[in-house]
Write a protein that holds these residues in place. Structure first.
Motif, PDB file in Angstrom:
ATOM      1  N   THR A 148      25.660  55.312  53.031  1.00 55.39           N
ATOM      2  CA  THR A 148      25.745  56.159  51.841  1.00 55.39           C
ATOM      3  C   THR A 148      24.827  57.360  51.994  1.00 55.39           C
ATOM      4  N   ASP A 149      24.980  58.313  51.090  1.00 62.21           N
ATOM      5  CA  ASP A 149      24.093  59.472  51.124  1.00 62.21           C
ATOM      6  C   ASP A 149      22.649  59.055  50.877  1.00 62.21           C
ATOM      7  N   ALA A 150      22.441  58.103  49.990  1.00 62.78           N
ATOM      8  CA  ALA A 150      21.088  57.628  49.702  1.00 62.78           C
ATOM      9  C   ALA A 150      20.482  56.960  50.931  1.00 62.78           C
ATOM     10  N   GLN A 151      21.275  56.184  51.657  1.00 61.04           N
ATOM     11  CA  GLN A 151      20.769  55.533  52.871  1.00 61.04           C
ATOM     12  C   GLN A 151      20.446  56.564  53.946  1.00 61.04           C
ATOM     13  N   TYR A 152      21.288  57.560  54.072  1.00 62.69           N
ATOM     14  CA  TYR A 152      21.003  58.654  54.999  1.00 62.69           C
ATOM     15  C   TYR A 152      19.712  59.367  54.612  1.00 62.69           C
ATOM     16  N   ARG A 153      19.482  59.574  53.318  1.00 65.36           N
ATOM     17  CA  ARG A 153      18.254  60.231  52.853  1.00 65.36           C
ATOM     18  C   ARG A 153      17.023  59.397  53.219  1.00 65.36           C
ATOM     19  N   HIS A 154      17.168  58.077  53.286  1.00 65.99           N
ATOM     20  CA  HIS A 154      16.051  57.236  53.721  1.00 65.99           C
ATOM     21  C   HIS A 154      15.675  57.531  55.173  1.00 65.99           C
ATOM     22  N   THR A 155      16.678  57.848  55.989  1.00 63.39           N
ATOM     23  CA  THR A 155      16.383  58.242  57.376  1.00 63.39           C
ATOM     24  C   THR A 155      15.604  59.551  57.413  1.00 63.39           C
ATOM     25  N   LEU A 156      16.023  60.524  56.610  1.00 67.81           N
ATOM     26  CA  LEU A 156      15.275  61.787  56.537  1.00 67.81           C
ATOM     27  C   LEU A 156      13.848  61.531  56.073  1.00 67.81           C
TER      28      LEU A 156
ATOM     29  N   ASN B  17      15.899  61.911  69.635  1.00 70.85           N
ATOM     30  CA  ASN B  17      17.257  62.062  70.132  1.00 70.85           C
ATOM     31  C   ASN B  17      18.204  61.673  69.000  1.00 70.85           C
ATOM     32  N   THR B  18      18.990  62.622  68.528  1.00 67.51           N
ATOM     33  CA  THR B  18      19.857  62.378  67.375  1.00 67.51           C
ATOM     34  C   THR B  18      21.309  62.283  67.820  1.00 67.51           C
ATOM     35  N   ALA B  19      22.089  61.511  67.089  1.00 63.79           N
ATOM     36  CA  ALA B  19      23.512  61.395  67.396  1.00 63.79           C
ATOM     37  C   ALA B  19      24.276  60.996  66.147  1.00 63.79           C
TER      38      ALA B  19
ATOM     39  N   ASP C 221      35.077  51.027  56.735  1.00 61.42           N
ATOM     40  CA  ASP C 221      34.368  52.081  55.990  1.00 61.42           C
ATOM     41  C   ASP C 221      33.801  53.159  56.912  1.00 61.42           C
ATOM     42  N   GLN C 222      34.634  53.658  57.832  1.00 60.92           N
ATOM     43  CA  GLN C 222      34.225  54.734  58.728  1.00 60.92           C
ATOM     44  C   GLN C 222      34.053  56.031  57.948  1.00 60.92           C
ATOM     45  N   LEU C 223      33.049  56.815  58.316  1.00 59.20           N
ATOM     46  CA  LEU C 223      32.809  58.092  57.656  1.00 59.20           C
ATOM     47  C   LEU C 223      33.588  59.205  58.347  1.00 59.20           C
ATOM     48  N   SER C 224      33.867  60.251  57.616  1.00 61.14           N
ATOM     49  CA  SER C 224      34.607  61.376  58.183  1.00 61.14           C
ATOM     50  C   SER C 224      33.721  62.139  59.158  1.00 61.14           C
ATOM     51  N   GLU C 225      34.358  62.815  60.105  1.00 53.58           N
ATOM     52  CA  GLU C 225      33.617  63.632  61.068  1.00 53.58           C
ATOM     53  C   GLU C 225      32.847  64.737  60.358  1.00 53.58           C
ATOM     54  N   ALA C 226      33.417  65.285  59.302  1.00 50.49           N
ATOM     55  CA  ALA C 226      32.754  66.369  58.573  1.00 50.49           C
ATOM     56  C   ALA C 226      31.430  65.892  57.990  1.00 50.49           C
ATOM     57  N   VAL C 227      31.425  64.702  57.412  1.00 51.42           N
ATOM     58  CA  VAL C 227      30.190  64.158  56.851  1.00 51.42           C
ATOM     59  C   VAL C 227      29.167  63.903  57.953  1.00 51.42           C
ATOM     60  N   LYS C 228      29.617  63.321  59.061  1.00 48.91           N
ATOM     61  CA  LYS C 228      28.693  63.022  60.161  1.00 48.91           C
ATOM     62  C   LYS C 228      28.072  64.305  60.733  1.00 48.91           C
ATOM     63  N   VAL C 229      28.885  65.332  60.904  1.00 48.32           N
ATOM     64  CA  VAL C 229      28.383  66.601  61.453  1.00 48.32           C
ATOM     65  C   VAL C 229      27.383  67.237  60.491  1.00 48.32           C
ATOM     66  N   GLU C 230      27.697  67.216  59.202  1.00 47.19           N
ATOM     67  CA  GLU C 230      26.789  67.805  58.209  1.00 47.19           C
ATOM     68  C   GLU C 230      25.432  67.092  58.215  1.00 47.19           C
ATOM     69  N   ARG C 231      25.452  65.770  58.257  1.00 47.22           N
ATOM     70  CA  ARG C 231      24.199  65.009  58.285  1.00 47.22           C
ATOM     71  C   ARG C 231      23.419  65.254  59.572  1.00 47.22           C
ATOM     72  N   LEU C 232      24.147  65.321  60.688  1.00 46.74           N
ATOM     73  CA  LEU C 232      23.475  65.538  61.969  1.00 46.74           C
ATOM     74  C   LEU C 232      22.787  66.902  62.003  1.00 46.74           C
ATOM     75  N   GLN C 233      23.451  67.926  61.497  1.00 41.75           N
ATOM     76  CA  GLN C 233      22.853  69.265  61.497  1.00 41.75           C
ATOM     77  C   GLN C 233      21.597  69.305  60.635  1.00 41.75           C
TER      78      GLN C 233
ATOM     79  N   LEU D   2      19.644  66.774  59.894  1.00 40.83           N
ATOM     80  CA  LEU D   2      18.610  65.991  60.578  1.00 40.83           C
ATOM     81  C   LEU D   2      18.004  66.770  61.738  1.00 40.83           C
ATOM     82  N   ASN D   3      18.840  67.431  62.519  1.00 42.73           N
ATOM     83  CA  ASN D   3      18.336  68.201  63.663  1.00 42.73           C
ATOM     84  C   ASN D   3      17.362  69.294  63.221  1.00 42.73           C
ATOM     85  N   ALA D   4      17.654  69.948  62.119  1.00 43.86           N
ATOM     86  CA  ALA D   4      16.752  70.986  61.611  1.00 43.86           C
ATOM     87  C   ALA D   4      15.406  70.393  61.238  1.00 43.86           C
ATOM     88  N   LEU D   5      15.420  69.212  60.621  1.00 44.45           N
ATOM     89  CA  LEU D   5      14.160  68.550  60.259  1.00 44.45           C
ATOM     90  C   LEU D   5      13.389  68.118  61.495  1.00 44.45           C
TER      91      LEU D   5
END
Length: 470
Positions: free
Chosen positions: A339-347, A359-361, A376-388, A390-393
């Motif tokens: 989820t977005d909240a779980q992803y935010r925990h990674t940030l 090393n991010t992927a 419950d696979q996520l869309s490529e668009a969501v994965k790319v947005e999160r990766l970008q 994260l990479n900036a951080l």
């Protein structure tokens, strides 16, 4: 390793070459994809090829033998291999004497299916068979098309690797992996854990030191598991062979200045290991410990076997014993169901820890892994947005961590010339920061690979430093 001999255009031994050397078979080219384990495997296979009489080629488009040592950890790496193979297959249709080899994890994963997809291939071999390259090629030379992907016990290295560096060397200490992370294909392509005997590891390190190597990186897919497949219990009731014991056993190899190890698993990273690293002078203050996610529910779905709190305690203990230690890691975003909240925990974890490098992927479904079939696979668009994001951080964090080097004097092990600037040399700090500096000392004396020099850091960047030699 046999002495390399000059090779004529026809691939025959040139006049004046060493008569004791093996008959020249032509030139070879190895392209390596993926991790440090693959790089180490490629060096060993290059050593075997040169012992057989092959000489390094100028490029993959003219070599007589082309070997792709492949990685399947991400889909894009796998697809790149097929792109390379397509060009070589077309080349082989006009040059039937070309020998075409696919080694590594894609070879293990696909097996005979690779031959159906690329019938021009001569040899398909999994990573467990790297030491058998000469035997397998002899079968190819007899006219066979060979697939070697069966379970195989990895014998001690009996060949001399052709090292890419004359200063720093990889030394395998454990092959394979027994973990069952739900996203990871490594156990199915690299097999079960097989630890080398500590005496054999030390003997290899002593040989490297005698040849002038100054730094060794001990390698394992899950290096903290080293020794758990070896027999022996201490009087205190613990395993006799652990990574901690191995570090103590090889630490006094004369001539070596630095020892590193990778890759670690938080489930097995102990206080005893941390204390040993702090106590042993040659062990560098750099630890690569993947965390993969900053959310406990995602970690549980990944079957990682630890919590975020456990991971943080490891890093706190490292920084308590070695305050200047560098910490790097691996992380995956876009895991199925994240989820977005779980992803935010990674940030949040990345921001709280302050990693020197990550090393991010984006998650990539891999064959024969449980997570690949989850709905419950996520869309490529969501994965790319999160990766970008994260990479900036990560880059911001790296710049902040680099700032601590400004004005400091750092001990640098010189690895070679800066390929972009012949007037500069480059090397690494003990904490693994790449550092550039002039190629001569203030007194005019030339700096050579293998030297240890003191550099005053004048410029800091996210992932590298520059300075003046003192």
């Amino acid at each position: 390793m046999a002495i390399a001999t000059k090779t004529s255009a026809s691939g025959q031994t040139a006049p004046g070459s060493d008569p004791a050397a093996p008959q020249q078979r032509g030139s070879y080219w190895i392209t390596t994809f993926g991790c440090q384990m693959n790089k180490a495997d490629s060096e060993r296979m290059a050593g075997i090829l040169e012992a057989m009489g092959y000489a390094p080629g100028l490029d993959e488009h003219t070599a007589d033998l082309v070997l792709y040592n492949t990685c399947t950890i991400r889909d894009n790496a796998e697809q790149k291999v097929y792109s390379y193979l397509g060009r070589q297959a077309q080349r082989k249709r006009t040059n039937p004497h070309l020998t075409l080899v696919v080694a590594g994890c894609v070879a293990q994963q696909e097996g005979e299916a690779l031959l159906r997809r690329v019938p021009e291939l001569d040899l398909v071999m999994g990573p467990q068979h790297a030491n058998r390259l000469d035997t397998l090629l002899s079968q190819v030379e007899s006219g066979q098309q060979v697939v070697a992907t069966g379970e195989h016990h990895i014998l001690e290295d009996i060949t001399t690797a052709r090292r890419d560096s004359a200063v720093c060397a990889w030394v395998n200490v454990i092959y394979g992996c027994n973990e069952r992370c739900t996203y990871c294909v490594v156990p199915s392509v690299r097999g079960v854990e097989q630890s080398r005997r500590p005496e054999a590891i030390r003997l290899e390190m002593e040989g490297l030191a005698e040849r002038g190597y100054r730094e060794v990186t001990l390698l394992g897919q899950n290096i903290d598991a080293y020794g758990r497949d070896l027999p022996g219990i201490t009087p205190e009731g613990r395993r006799q062979h652990t990574l901690t014991d191995l570090l103590r056993f090889v630490h006094d190899v004369r001539g070596l200045e630095r020892i590193r190890f990778a890759t670690s698993h938080p489930r097995y990273f102990t206080d005893r290991l941390i204390d040993t690293c702090a106590d042993l002078e040659k062990v560098c203050e750099h630890f690569h410990i993947p965390f993969q996610s900053g959310d406990n529910d995602v970690l549980r779905a990944m079957a990682r076997g630890y919590t975020v709190e456990r991971y943080r305690r490891i890093l706190d203990r490292i920084r308590e014993r070695m305050p200047d230690a560098a910490i790097s890691a691996d992380v995956i975003v876009g895991f199925p169901g994240e989820t977005d909240a779980q992803y935010r925990h990674t940030l949040d974890l990345v921001e709280a820890v302050g990693f020197d490098a990550v090393n991010t992927a984006a998650y990539s479904p891999r064959p024969n892994t449980p997570a690949a079939d989850w709905p419950d696979q996520l869309s490529e668009a969501v994965k790319v947005e999160r990766l970008q994001e994260l990479n900036a951080l990560v880059e911001t964090q790296a710049k902040q961590r680099s700032a601590r080097y400004a004005g400091r004097c750092e001990e640098i092990l010189v690895e070679g010339s800066n390929p972009r600037d012949p007037g500069q040399m480059m090397g690494r700090t003990r904490t693994n920061r790449l550092t550039f500096f002039p190629s001569s000392r203030p007194d005019g004396s030339v700096i050579a690979p293998g030297d240890l020099v003191s550099v005053r850091i004048d410029q800091v960047r996210a992932f590298s430093l520059s300075g003046a030699v003192l």
